[in-house]
Motif scaffolding. Structure first.
Motif, PDB file in Angstrom:
ATOM      1  N   HIS A 151       0.907  -1.127   0.092  1.00 29.15           N
ATOM      2  CA  HIS A 151       0.024  -0.015   0.007  1.00 29.15           C
ATOM      3  C   HIS A 151       0.926   1.180   0.004  1.00 29.15           C
ATOM      4  N   GLN A 152       1.640   1.423   0.798  1.00 31.54           N
ATOM      5  CA  GLN A 152       2.654   2.540   0.932  1.00 31.54           C
ATOM      6  C   GLN A 152       3.688   2.612  -0.265  1.00 31.54           C
ATOM      7  N   VAL A 153       4.363   1.451  -0.865  1.00 28.52           N
ATOM      8  CA  VAL A 153       4.929   1.741  -1.832  1.00 28.52           C
ATOM      9  C   VAL A 153       4.138   2.197  -3.068  1.00 28.52           C
ATOM     10  N   ILE A 154       3.152   1.749  -3.285  1.00 28.13           N
ATOM     11  CA  ILE A 154       2.405   2.260  -4.511  1.00 28.13           C
ATOM     12  C   ILE A 154       1.952   3.720  -4.126  1.00 28.13           C
ATOM     13  N   ALA A 155       1.639   4.187  -3.055  1.00 33.88           N
ATOM     14  CA  ALA A 155       1.479   5.500  -2.820  1.00 33.88           C
ATOM     15  C   ALA A 155       2.465   6.473  -2.965  1.00 33.88           C
ATOM     16  N   LEU A 156       3.870   5.928  -2.668  1.00 36.80           N
ATOM     17  CA  LEU A 156       4.899   6.462  -2.867  1.00 36.80           C
ATOM     18  C   LEU A 156       5.238   6.616  -4.335  1.00 36.80           C
ATOM     19  N   TYR A 157       5.512   5.575  -4.959  1.00 37.55           N
ATOM     20  CA  TYR A 157       5.626   5.612  -6.455  1.00 37.55           C
ATOM     21  C   TYR A 157       4.521   6.459  -7.426  1.00 37.55           C
ATOM     22  N   ALA A 158       3.283   6.486  -6.929  1.00 40.75           N
ATOM     23  CA  ALA A 158       2.527   7.126  -7.572  1.00 40.75           C
ATOM     24  C   ALA A 158       2.910   8.698  -7.365  1.00 40.75           C
ATOM     25  N   TRP A 159       3.341   9.210  -6.174  1.00 39.89           N
ATOM     26  CA  TRP A 159       3.712  10.474  -5.857  1.00 39.89           C
ATOM     27  C   TRP A 159       5.087  10.756  -6.527  1.00 39.89           C
ATOM     28  N   HIS A 160       6.000   9.473  -6.593  1.00 35.35           N
ATOM     29  CA  HIS A 160       7.273   9.904  -7.185  1.00 35.35           C
ATOM     30  C   HIS A 160       7.087  10.441  -8.547  1.00 35.35           C
ATOM     31  N   GLY A 161       6.335   9.631  -9.380  1.00 36.22           N
ATOM     32  CA  GLY A 161       6.207   9.735 -10.717  1.00 36.22           C
ATOM     33  C   GLY A 161       5.707  11.102 -11.111  1.00 36.22           C
ATOM     34  N   GLU A 162       4.725  11.607 -10.352  1.00 33.19           N
ATOM     35  CA  GLU A 162       4.049  12.827 -10.289  1.00 33.19           C
ATOM     36  C   GLU A 162       4.774  13.991  -9.955  1.00 33.19           C
ATOM     37  N   HIS A 163       5.538  13.567  -8.963  1.00 33.10           N
ATOM     38  CA  HIS A 163       6.866  14.562  -8.601  1.00 33.10           C
ATOM     39  C   HIS A 163       7.548  15.121  -9.672  1.00 33.10           C
ATOM     40  N   HIS A 164       8.164  13.803 -10.228  1.00 39.43           N
ATOM     41  CA  HIS A 164       9.197  14.343 -11.400  1.00 39.43           C
ATOM     42  C   HIS A 164       8.444  14.724 -12.442  1.00 39.43           C
ATOM     43  N   TYR A 165       7.310  14.303 -12.929  1.00 39.07           N
ATOM     44  CA  TYR A 165       6.827  14.836 -14.044  1.00 39.07           C
ATOM     45  C   TYR A 165       6.306  16.412 -13.761  1.00 39.07           C
ATOM     46  N   GLN A 166       5.871  16.894 -12.507  1.00 37.95           N
ATOM     47  CA  GLN A 166       5.531  18.299 -12.314  1.00 37.95           C
ATOM     48  C   GLN A 166       7.041  18.974 -12.545  1.00 37.95           C
ATOM     49  N   HIS A 167       8.103  18.496 -11.897  1.00 38.56           N
ATOM     50  CA  HIS A 167       9.457  19.212 -12.222  1.00 38.56           C
ATOM     51  C   HIS A 167       9.587  19.500 -13.773  1.00 38.56           C
ATOM     52  N   ILE A 168       9.136  18.430 -14.553  1.00 35.30           N
ATOM     53  CA  ILE A 168       9.308  18.682 -15.899  1.00 35.30           C
ATOM     54  C   ILE A 168       8.126  19.870 -16.417  1.00 35.30           C
ATOM     55  N   TYR A 169       7.008  19.664 -16.096  1.00 38.30           N
ATOM     56  CA  TYR A 169       6.008  20.287 -16.615  1.00 38.30           C
ATOM     57  C   TYR A 169       6.028  21.507 -16.263  1.00 38.30           C
ATOM     58  N   GLN A 170       6.350  21.837 -14.961  1.00 39.64           N
ATOM     59  CA  GLN A 170       6.736  23.301 -14.594  1.00 39.64           C
ATOM     60  C   GLN A 170       7.864  23.926 -15.060  1.00 39.64           C
ATOM     61  N   LEU A 171       8.754  23.352 -15.342  1.00 41.75           N
ATOM     62  CA  LEU A 171      10.046  23.936 -16.368  1.00 41.75           C
ATOM     63  C   LEU A 171       9.231  24.205 -17.669  1.00 41.75           C
ATOM     64  N   ALA A 172       8.584  23.522 -18.109  1.00 44.41           N
ATOM     65  CA  ALA A 172       8.150  23.878 -19.773  1.00 44.41           C
ATOM     66  C   ALA A 172       7.216  24.845 -19.599  1.00 44.41           C
ATOM     67  N   THR A 173       6.367  25.013 -18.477  1.00 52.00           N
ATOM     68  CA  THR A 173       5.315  26.259 -18.278  1.00 52.00           C
ATOM     69  C   THR A 173       6.212  27.399 -18.295  1.00 52.00           C
ATOM     70  N   ARG A 174       7.211  27.403 -17.590  1.00 51.18           N
ATOM     71  CA  ARG A 174       7.951  28.692 -17.024  1.00 51.18           C
ATOM     72  C   ARG A 174       8.815  28.969 -18.486  1.00 51.18           C
ATOM     73  N   ASN A 175       8.938  28.166 -19.388  1.00 49.02           N
ATOM     74  CA  ASN A 175       9.676  28.471 -20.625  1.00 49.02           C
ATOM     75  C   ASN A 175       8.735  28.521 -21.734  1.00 49.02           C
ATOM     76  N   ASN A 176       7.543  28.362 -21.624  1.00 52.15           N
ATOM     77  CA  ASN A 176       6.508  28.319 -22.533  1.00 52.15           C
ATOM     78  C   ASN A 176       6.706  27.421 -23.763  1.00 52.15           C
ATOM     79  N   TRP A 177       6.928  26.129 -23.241  1.00 53.21           N
ATOM     80  CA  TRP A 177       7.284  24.817 -24.291  1.00 53.21           C
ATOM     81  C   TRP A 177       5.992  23.873 -24.211  1.00 53.21           C
ATOM     82  N   LEU A 178       4.736  24.441 -23.700  1.00 53.44           N
ATOM     83  CA  LEU A 178       3.732  23.747 -23.668  1.00 53.44           C
ATOM     84  C   LEU A 178       2.805  23.758 -24.969  1.00 53.44           C
ATOM     85  N   GLU A 179       3.166  24.284 -26.115  1.00 50.80           N
ATOM     86  CA  GLU A 179       2.427  24.578 -27.325  1.00 50.80           C
ATOM     87  C   GLU A 179       1.649  23.062 -27.785  1.00 50.80           C
ATOM     88  N   HIS A 180       2.388  22.016 -27.629  1.00 52.53           N
ATOM     89  CA  HIS A 180       1.811  20.794 -28.343  1.00 52.53           C
ATOM     90  C   HIS A 180       1.292  19.698 -27.101  1.00 52.53           C
TER      91      HIS A 180
END
Length: 182
Positions: A151-180
């Motif tokens: 249960h804990q492992v699944i919660a952790l890795y769901a968070w982990h994936g979203e955590h790093h996705y948001q690193h990239i997504y927010q970088l893309a937002t700051r740099n106006n890279w989200l056109e596609h």
């Protein structure tokens, strides 16, 4: 939170719950299952300039993050299988920062995206089949001397994936890279 902390932890630090409902775990499994497509849709067509941009000052590049997510989730998949087939096995920690310095972290992200897609298909297939009793199975992490339930492992890795996705997504937002990105 300070600005650098917001860049480091865009969705906050992982906070394990005392208990998890089956429904919470199902939602986390769904997040795990969908991460590869979501990540590929975001970065799959990016060129080297974007991929070699750090997500924050003194942070890893997008390329390194993609490879790290794959490395980390490979370990999580193996640990899941160990917990399901052995009685509270002691898992092998790894030095993620050192792994990020190895030559494969400079490769194209395509191999890691393909691995992640296939890995998550297999991992989600296992996770979706688990009973409540299965989700109580544990492994021992020797670095912190704790047992982690699936249960804990699944919660952790769901968070982990979203955590790093948001690193990239927010970088893309700051740099106006989200056109596609949809």
């Amino acid at each position: 939170m300070q600005d650098i902390d917001i860049l480091r932890y865009p969705i906050g630090k992982f906070a394990p719950a005392q208990t998890y409902t089956f429904e919470q775990t199902e939602k986390a499994i769904e997040q795990i299952a969908h991460l590869p497509k979501k990540l590929t849709d975001l970065v799959g067509k990016w060129g080297d300039e974007r991929l070699d941009t750090p997500y924050r000052p003194d942070g890893w590049t997008v390329r390194m993050l993609v490879h790290h997510i794959t490395d980390s989730h490979i370990n999580a998949y193996v640990r899941t299988k160990l917990a399901l087939t052995e009685d509270n096995p002691t898992i092998k920690p790894y030095k993620e920062g050192e792994w990020a310095k190895l030559p494969d972290s400079l490769l194209s992200i395509a191999p890691s995206l393909v691995i992640l897609s296939n890995l998550h298909l297999r991992w989600a297939t296992i996770l979706e089949s688990l009973s409540e009793k299965d989700l109580q199975r544990t492994y021992h992490h020797p670095e912190n001397g704790r047992e982690f339930s699936l249960h804990q492992v699944i919660a952790l890795y769901a968070w982990h994936g979203e955590h790093h996705y948001q690193h990239i997504y927010q970088l893309a937002t700051r740099n106006n890279w989200l056109e596609h990105v949809v």
